[in-house]
Design a protein around this motif. Structure first.
Motif, mmCIF file in Angstrom:
data_model
loop_
_atom_site.group_PDB
_atom_site.id
_atom_site.type_symbol
_atom_site.label_atom_id
_atom_site.label_comp_id
_atom_site.label_asym_id
_atom_site.label_seq_id
_atom_site.Cartn_x
_atom_site.Cartn_y
_atom_site.Cartn_z
ATOM 1 N N GLY A 211 -13.076 -34.487 70.700
ATOM 2 C CA GLY A 211 -11.987 -34.304 69.749
ATOM 3 C C GLY A 211 -11.473 -35.612 69.190
ATOM 4 N N VAL A 212 -11.429 -36.649 70.026
ATOM 5 C CA VAL A 212 -11.006 -37.968 69.549
ATOM 6 C C VAL A 212 -11.949 -38.462 68.457
ATOM 7 N N TRP A 213 -13.270 -38.309 68.711
ATOM 8 C CA TRP A 213 -14.219 -38.711 67.664
ATOM 9 C C TRP A 213 -13.978 -37.922 66.390
ATOM 10 N N ALA A 214 -13.764 -36.612 66.501
ATOM 11 C CA ALA A 214 -13.542 -35.781 65.318
ATOM 12 C C ALA A 214 -12.359 -36.301 64.501
ATOM 13 N N ASN A 215 -11.333 -36.778 65.194
ATOM 14 C CA ASN A 215 -10.163 -37.342 64.512
ATOM 15 C C ASN A 215 -10.544 -38.563 63.681
ATOM 16 N N HIS A 216 -11.505 -39.335 64.182
ATOM 17 C CA HIS A 216 -11.893 -40.586 63.518
ATOM 18 C C HIS A 216 -13.205 -40.461 62.737
ATOM 19 N N ALA A 217 -13.760 -39.256 62.631
ATOM 20 C CA ALA A 217 -15.088 -39.088 62.041
ATOM 21 C C ALA A 217 -15.186 -39.676 60.643
ATOM 22 N N ALA A 218 -14.200 -39.394 59.801
ATOM 23 C CA ALA A 218 -14.256 -39.889 58.424
ATOM 24 C C ALA A 218 -14.161 -41.415 58.376
ATOM 25 N N ALA A 219 -13.405 -42.000 59.312
ATOM 26 C CA ALA A 219 -13.214 -43.447 59.325
ATOM 27 C C ALA A 219 -14.490 -44.195 59.679
ATOM 28 N N THR A 220 -15.475 -43.515 60.246
ATOM 29 C CA THR A 220 -16.727 -44.192 60.599
ATOM 30 C C THR A 220 -17.585 -44.473 59.369
ATOM 31 N N GLY A 221 -17.256 -43.849 58.243
ATOM 32 C CA GLY A 221 -17.984 -44.104 57.010
ATOM 33 C C GLY A 221 -19.177 -43.204 56.761
ATOM 34 N N PHE A 222 -19.454 -42.285 57.675
ATOM 35 C CA PHE A 222 -20.604 -41.402 57.511
ATOM 36 C C PHE A 222 -20.218 -40.010 57.013
ATOM 37 N N LEU A 223 -19.016 -39.575 57.367
ATOM 38 C CA LEU A 223 -18.616 -38.195 57.121
ATOM 39 C C LEU A 223 -17.394 -38.095 56.233
ATOM 40 N N ILE A 224 -17.331 -36.981 55.533
ATOM 41 C CA ILE A 224 -16.108 -36.617 54.839
ATOM 42 C C ILE A 224 -15.205 -35.937 55.865
ATOM 43 N N ALA A 225 -13.902 -36.160 55.773
ATOM 44 C CA ALA A 225 -12.966 -35.622 56.760
ATOM 45 C C ALA A 225 -13.166 -34.123 56.944
ATOM 46 N N PRO A 226 -13.274 -33.656 58.192
ATOM 47 C CA PRO A 226 -13.486 -32.230 58.438
ATOM 48 C C PRO A 226 -12.278 -31.397 58.000
ATOM 49 N N THR A 227 -12.562 -30.219 57.518
ATOM 50 C CA THR A 227 -11.499 -29.292 57.125
ATOM 51 C C THR A 227 -11.005 -28.533 58.355
ATOM 52 N N ASP A 228 -9.893 -27.835 58.188
ATOM 53 C CA ASP A 228 -9.378 -27.009 59.279
ATOM 54 C C ASP A 228 -10.407 -25.954 59.691
ATOM 55 N N ALA A 229 -11.117 -25.414 58.710
ATOM 56 C CA ALA A 229 -12.131 -24.395 59.013
ATOM 57 C C ALA A 229 -13.268 -24.990 59.838
ATOM 58 N N GLU A 230 -13.637 -26.234 59.555
ATOM 59 C CA GLU A 230 -14.708 -26.882 60.305
ATOM 60 C C GLU A 230 -14.269 -27.210 61.727
ATOM 61 N N ILE A 231 -13.033 -27.653 61.886
ATOM 62 C CA ILE A 231 -12.501 -27.880 63.228
ATOM 63 C C ILE A 231 -12.484 -26.569 64.003
ATOM 64 N N ALA A 232 -12.197 -25.472 63.306
ATOM 65 C CA ALA A 232 -12.185 -24.160 63.967
ATOM 66 C C ALA A 232 -13.560 -23.800 64.516
ATOM 67 N N THR A 233 -14.636 -24.200 63.825
ATOM 68 C CA THR A 233 -15.982 -23.901 64.344
ATOM 69 C C THR A 233 -16.278 -24.706 65.602
ATOM 70 N N ALA A 234 -15.754 -25.934 65.684
ATOM 71 C CA ALA A 234 -15.923 -26.732 66.894
ATOM 72 C C ALA A 234 -15.172 -26.089 68.051
ATOM 73 N N LEU A 235 -13.950 -25.634 67.792
ATOM 74 C CA LEU A 235 -13.168 -24.964 68.825
ATOM 75 C C LEU A 235 -13.848 -23.671 69.268
ATOM 76 N N ASP A 236 -14.442 -22.977 68.320
ATOM 77 C CA ASP A 236 -15.151 -21.741 68.637
ATOM 78 C C ASP A 236 -16.340 -22.023 69.546
ATOM 79 N N ALA A 237 -17.062 -23.104 69.256
ATOM 80 C CA ALA A 237 -18.205 -23.471 70.100
ATOM 81 C C ALA A 237 -17.744 -23.842 71.499
ATOM 82 N N ALA A 238 -16.636 -24.583 71.589
ATOM 83 C CA ALA A 238 -16.101 -24.956 72.897
ATOM 84 C C ALA A 238 -15.730 -23.709 73.696
ATOM 85 N N GLY A 239 -15.129 -22.737 73.036
ATOM 86 C CA GLY A 239 -14.757 -21.505 73.718
ATOM 87 C C GLY A 239 -15.955 -20.687 74.137
ATOM 88 N N ALA A 240 -17.015 -20.736 73.356
ATOM 89 C CA ALA A 240 -18.200 -19.925 73.644
ATOM 90 C C ALA A 240 -18.889 -20.348 74.930
#
Length: 287
Positions: A211-240
């Motif tokens: 989750g910490v990386w996800a917070n900084h993902a856009a700052a690494t220069g490779f990714l566009i900042a994740p949307t709330d919907a995209e964060i929801a898919t990560a949370l869904d995977a964690a729950g699964a």
């Protein structure tokens, strides 16, 4: 999940042995399983995104791939947006950029860890790596092992929504184990089972670090900042892949005394803690 199409990828951080397999060097034996049903327990644990539990003093020599697609073709963020394997390269580059910067900020040197993409099986410093095990981090050779087919399994077997950022969570979780390794936490011994076990604490911490990386993902220069919907898919995977959910689906009941990774709720909350704070200290990690 979108990558900056102009971002330059470094494919050398991913070793592609799909279709080529690997062989174990002379440093130690290959361990396939153990007595008393431990092999089944290991496979279930690995499917829950953990550390490979076969520490052996082995040298891994991976054979090159002959023909077929290769991650060496992954050169830009545009490639990551259109190819599954290049997307993994992009995630690995982003995650390691974050950890490199984080270690440097604290006056320490970060030791990069390659991700090995394989199909079917290959050899790791910790023993055999098989598709059925799911992704894992091997502290012996400090590599992450991943078969891309796991992401289909995450959806078809575990009922996750899937999606690119769910994949990013999985990769970031394994690199959370690498950060733990560099901090000396994986050498401390212990493990066990149950909600208060060291195993569960380490796995939840790795979820938090993802989750910490996800917070900084856009700052690494490779990714566009994740949307709330995209964060929801990560949370869904964690729950699964929570222990309670897996146990209920595989044995029809929940047995907390056998947990090794934490419940679905705990895994999701750990990711939320890391993402919301963006601070490794909130995950309990000290470098």
């Amino acid at each position: 999940m979108s990558f900056d199409p102009n971002a330059k990828l470094d494919p050398s951080q991913v070793q592609d042995v799909r279709g080529g397999g690997g062989r174990l060097g002379s440093g130690g034996p290959m361990i396939v399983g153990g007595g008393g049903g431990i092999g089944i327990i290991i496979l279930i644990a690995a499917l829950l995104l953990g550390v490979n539990p076969f520490p052996q003093d082995a040298t891994t020599v991976l054979a090159p791939v002959q023909g077929g697609p290769s991650t060496q073709e992954c050169q830009t963020g545009a490639d990551a947006n259109r190819r599954d394997d290049c997307r993994i390269v992009g995630f690995v580059d982003s995650i390691q950029k974050y950890w490199g910067d984080e270690f440097a900020r604290r006056g320490q040197a970060y030791a990069p860890a390659q991700t090995v993409l394989f199909s079917g099986q290959t050899q790791a410093g910790c023993g055999v790596a098989q598709t059925a095990q799911g992704p894992f981090y091997c502290p012996v050779d400090q590599r992450v092992y991943l078969d891309l087919s796991f992401f289909r399994e995450l959806q078809t077997r575990f009922g996750a929504q899937g999606g690119p950022f769910a994949e990013g969570y999985v990769v970031a979780h394994e690199y959370g184990h690498h950060a733990q390794d560099l901090a000396g936490l994986l050498q401390a011994g212990g493990g066990g089972q149950g909600p208060q076990s060291i195993s569960v604490r380490l796995e939840l911490q790795a979820d938090c670090l993802a989750g910490v990386w996800a917070n900084h993902a856009a700052a690494t220069g490779f990714l566009i900042a994740p949307t709330d919907a995209e964060i929801a898919t990560a949370l869904d995977a964690a729950g699964a892949v929570g222990d309670d959910r897996i146990q209920k689906e595989t044995q029809g009941r929940v047995s907390p005394e056998r947990w090794t990774h934490g419940s679905s709720q705990q895994r999701q909350q750990s990711f939320r803690t890391g993402y919301g704070s963006g601070q490794i200290e909130q995950c309990g990690l000290r470098l």
